[in-house]
Design an enzyme around this catalytic site. Structure first.
Site: not given
Ligand code: IPE
Ligand code: IPE
Ligand code: MG
Length: 251
Positions: A29, A31-32, A46, A76, A140
């Site tokens: 989690d 990346n955004g 990503h 989701e 693995l």
């Molecule tokens: C969980 O991260 C899903 C993945 C890492 C693929 P999200 O970013 O979707 O989760 P929430 O929305 O913060 O709970």
């Molecule tokens: C995790 O990073 C990757 C996926 C859930 C696909 P996010 O895209 O959720 O990144 P944040 O949480 O918005 O920083």
């Molecule tokens: Mg996230």
């Protein structure tokens, strides 16, 4: 000290301790947020995250972990804007195209777990290819969770059980924990010993709810694109300091 050297030093410390988790799971989690900090569009976060996948696979191989489960895209996550979903599907194809040869050569068996019917045809074809091309490996196992939700996985298991009962193959009294576990996507792998979540969020977000009953949790504040071998080893060192009791009294 260089990051690579630091990582090697942590690896040496892990080896002295000895206990290696058999199965490591990671909620990748952040990346955004990584992209936003750099004023970049989210898909570039990503894309950077792909390097971290490379790094943790390398780290897991060096450690001798048997199972590595990565949460790449949740059920989701389909609710995100179409441009972001499209970028993630393309990255999945790109990751497979770029890595399949090396994964095969290094002895990695790749599996993709989730509701794969929703994938784009091109992503589904790439997934089929990597599964087929690495199926013979046994060093693995890399479980990629894509279009995955744990509650949906449990619902699916319940339906399979109901069908077995309705068609007379099983009686309701035969339903036990083993029968449920056997109908999850993870049927043939041990429960995770260690679950890592990056980016500091203190939640499980519908990942492996059944399987993590006694898993050790480790939250890293590092955003996924900055997570690498060193951070994986730090998590394993923390794991080695835990006492797992499984509900019993301490030794
Ligand atoms: C969980 O991260 C899903 C993945 C890492 C693929 P999200 O970013 O979707 O989760 P929430 O929305 O913060 O709970
Ligand atoms: C995790 O990073 C990757 C996926 C859930 C696909 P996010 O895209 O959720 O990144 P944040 O949480 O918005 O920083
Ligand atoms: Mg996230």
């Amino acid at each position: 000290m260089s990051p690579e050297k630091h990582a090697d030093e942590l690896l040496a410390r892990i080896r002295v301790h000895g206990a290696i988790p058999r199965h490591v799971a990671i909620i990748m989690d952040g990346n955004g947020r990584w992209a936003r900090e750099r004023l970049l569009p989210r898909p570039l976060g990503h894309r950077s995250g792909m390097q971290s996948v490379r790094a943790v696979v390398k780290g897991a191989l060096a450690l001798g972990v048997e199972w590595l489960s990565l949460f790449a895209f949740s059920q989701e996550n389909w609710q995100r804007p179409a441009t972001e979903v499209g970028a993630l599907m393309s990255l999945l194809e790109e990751y497979i195209a770029r890595e399949v040869d090396e994964l095969r050569e290094k002895g990695v068996r790749v599996r993709v777990l989730g509701d794969l019917e929703r994938l784009t045809p091109a992503a589904a074809a790439a997934v089929d290819r990597v599964i087929r091309d690495t199926a013979h490996n046994d060093r693995l196992t890399l479980n990629l969770f894509i279009s995955y939700g744990s509650r949906a996985e449990i619902v699916r298991a319940a339906r399979l059980l109901a069908r077995d009962v309705a068609e007379g193959r099983m009686s309701p009294d035969d339903i036990d924990e083993e029968a449920i576990a056997a109908r999850l996507y993870t049927a043939d792998c041990p429960d995770p010993d260690l679950l890592i979540r990056t980016s500091g969020e203190l939640r499980v977000s519908n990942f492996l709810l059944w399987q993590i009953a006694y898993t050790e949790l480790y939250i890293s504040d590092v955003l996924w694109p900055d997570f690498g071998r060193r951070e994986l080893y730090e998590a394993v060192l923390a794991f080695q300091g835990r006492e797992r009791r499984f509900g019993r009294v301490s030794a």
